[in-house]
Design a protein around this motif. Structure first.
Motif, mmCIF file in Angstrom:
data_model
loop_
_atom_site.group_PDB
_atom_site.id
_atom_site.type_symbol
_atom_site.label_atom_id
_atom_site.label_comp_id
_atom_site.label_asym_id
_atom_site.label_seq_id
_atom_site.Cartn_x
_atom_site.Cartn_y
_atom_site.Cartn_z
ATOM 1 N N LEU A 70 0.483 -1.321 -0.053
ATOM 2 C CA LEU A 70 -0.056 -0.078 -0.102
ATOM 3 C C LEU A 70 1.009 1.087 0.229
ATOM 4 N N LEU A 71 1.768 1.245 0.570
ATOM 5 C CA LEU A 71 2.692 1.739 1.078
ATOM 6 C C LEU A 71 3.402 2.553 0.019
ATOM 7 N N ARG A 72 3.903 1.123 -1.525
ATOM 8 C CA ARG A 72 4.399 1.847 -2.543
ATOM 9 C C ARG A 72 3.651 2.333 -3.706
ATOM 10 N N LYS A 73 2.223 2.394 -3.394
ATOM 11 C CA LYS A 73 1.306 2.236 -4.166
ATOM 12 C C LYS A 73 0.313 4.015 -3.749
ATOM 13 N N GLY A 74 1.315 4.922 -2.364
ATOM 14 C CA GLY A 74 1.189 6.065 -2.157
ATOM 15 C C GLY A 74 0.343 6.318 -1.076
ATOM 16 N N TRP A 75 -0.247 5.268 -0.694
ATOM 17 C CA TRP A 75 -0.484 5.618 0.735
ATOM 18 C C TRP A 75 0.485 5.906 2.038
ATOM 19 N N ILE A 76 -0.615 6.470 2.992
ATOM 20 C CA ILE A 76 0.714 7.035 4.104
ATOM 21 C C ILE A 76 -0.569 5.946 5.559
ATOM 22 N N ARG A 77 0.041 5.801 6.602
ATOM 23 C CA ARG A 77 -0.166 5.442 7.431
ATOM 24 C C ARG A 77 0.486 6.289 8.535
ATOM 25 N N VAL A 78 -0.915 6.861 9.256
ATOM 26 C CA VAL A 78 -0.176 7.039 10.741
ATOM 27 C C VAL A 78 -0.298 7.055 12.116
ATOM 28 N N ARG A 79 -0.204 6.976 12.357
ATOM 29 C CA ARG A 79 -0.401 6.391 14.121
ATOM 30 C C ARG A 79 -0.236 7.174 15.579
ATOM 31 N N GLN A 86 4.866 11.041 20.684
ATOM 32 C CA GLN A 86 5.170 10.625 18.924
ATOM 33 C C GLN A 86 3.709 10.061 18.659
ATOM 34 N N LEU A 87 3.458 11.393 16.852
ATOM 35 C CA LEU A 87 3.304 10.848 16.055
ATOM 36 C C LEU A 87 4.316 10.310 14.768
ATOM 37 N N ARG A 88 4.123 8.673 14.589
ATOM 38 C CA ARG A 88 4.488 8.034 13.245
ATOM 39 C C ARG A 88 4.140 7.950 12.475
ATOM 40 N N ILE A 89 4.536 8.386 11.322
ATOM 41 C CA ILE A 89 3.805 8.437 9.930
ATOM 42 C C ILE A 89 4.930 7.137 8.816
ATOM 43 N N GLN A 90 4.168 6.686 8.600
ATOM 44 C CA GLN A 90 5.326 5.486 7.302
ATOM 45 C C GLN A 90 4.647 5.834 5.552
ATOM 46 N N ILE A 91 5.643 6.209 5.539
ATOM 47 C CA ILE A 91 5.542 6.258 3.557
ATOM 48 C C ILE A 91 6.784 6.038 3.345
ATOM 49 N N TYR A 92 6.491 5.425 1.527
ATOM 50 C CA TYR A 92 7.353 4.993 0.457
ATOM 51 C C TYR A 92 8.358 5.915 -0.171
ATOM 52 N N ARG A 93 8.108 7.040 -0.213
ATOM 53 C CA ARG A 93 8.467 8.392 -0.394
ATOM 54 C C ARG A 93 8.344 9.455 0.001
ATOM 55 N N ILE A 94 9.162 10.852 0.528
ATOM 56 C CA ILE A 94 8.758 11.841 0.799
ATOM 57 C C ILE A 94 9.081 12.551 -0.645
ATOM 58 N N ILE A 128 9.101 8.084 8.958
ATOM 59 C CA ILE A 128 9.286 6.357 8.194
ATOM 60 C C ILE A 128 9.317 6.615 7.202
ATOM 61 N N ASP A 129 10.481 6.968 6.034
ATOM 62 C CA ASP A 129 10.344 6.247 4.292
ATOM 63 C C ASP A 129 10.689 5.436 4.343
ATOM 64 N N ILE A 130 9.521 4.123 4.273
ATOM 65 C CA ILE A 130 10.558 3.129 3.787
ATOM 66 C C ILE A 130 11.448 2.888 2.365
ATOM 67 N N GLY A 131 11.399 3.855 1.414
ATOM 68 C CA GLY A 131 11.502 3.565 0.529
ATOM 69 C C GLY A 131 13.091 4.009 0.477
ATOM 70 N N GLU A 132 13.475 4.980 1.061
ATOM 71 C CA GLU A 132 15.081 5.378 1.038
ATOM 72 C C GLU A 132 14.878 5.026 2.316
ATOM 73 N N ASN A 133 14.851 4.381 2.805
ATOM 74 C CA ASN A 133 15.369 4.080 4.470
ATOM 75 C C ASN A 133 15.668 4.962 5.386
ATOM 76 N N GLU A 134 14.609 5.741 5.329
ATOM 77 C CA GLU A 134 15.325 7.037 5.464
ATOM 78 C C GLU A 134 14.369 7.697 7.388
ATOM 79 N N LEU A 135 14.551 8.357 8.463
ATOM 80 C CA LEU A 135 13.733 8.606 9.020
ATOM 81 C C LEU A 135 14.005 9.659 9.403
ATOM 82 N N ALA A 136 12.711 11.186 9.430
ATOM 83 C CA ALA A 136 13.309 12.700 9.587
ATOM 84 C C ALA A 136 12.232 12.675 11.054
ATOM 85 N N ARG A 137 12.408 14.171 11.376
ATOM 86 C CA ARG A 137 11.658 14.244 12.674
ATOM 87 C C ARG A 137 11.858 15.450 12.739
#
Length: 144
Positions: A70-79, A86-94, A128-137
């Protein structure tokens, strides 16, 4: 039972078109309860769970595969994790589109539509950008 307002929940999906979808319990449960909304069929999801030898809707390897897809298809997961402030946002690419959708969500959070309103303004946000394996704060107030 009356439908809960988004503010009563701590988890969401942000669709590629910007729609914010409230998750009442677990993200995978939302997908399994309404697979078509997420671009799947129940049969396809069942096949993924079967491939991993898991029960439909369980939170194991099949869940990871489905959410990553889903993330690869452009969806964003938020919790929201209030105990960790803290708010965590998972995404494929920022990218510009993702930033616009995230900042829209954060603006609505500051206004009290999601999360705990103004009291959540200084909460830490992890993107959390799982496509680039990066974390931005950042913070809810600052945006991305």
């Amino acid at each position: 039972m009356p439908k809960a307002t988004p503010m009563e929940h701590d988890a969401f999906f942000i669709a590629p078109d910007g729609e914010v979808i409230t998750v009442e319990q677990k993200h995978i449960s939302k997908i399994c309860d309404d697979p078509v909304r997420f671009g799947y069929t129940k049969k396809r999801l069942e096949a993924v769970f079967r491939k991993h030898g898991e029960t439909y809707g369980s939170e194991q390897f099949a869940r990871e595969e489905i959410i990553a897809d889903l993330l690869r298809k452009g969806w964003i997961r938020v919790r929201w994790y209030y105990s960790e402030a803290q708010l965590r946002i998972q995404i494929y690419r920022i990218n510009a589109s993702a930033k616009k959708r995230i900042n829209g969500f954060l603006a609505r959070s500051r206004n009290g539509e999601y999360g705990k309103g103004p009291s959540s303004m200084h909460l830490d946000v992890q993107v959390i950008d799982i496509g680039e394996n990066e974390l931005a704060r950042t913070t809810v107030r600052s945006g991305v």
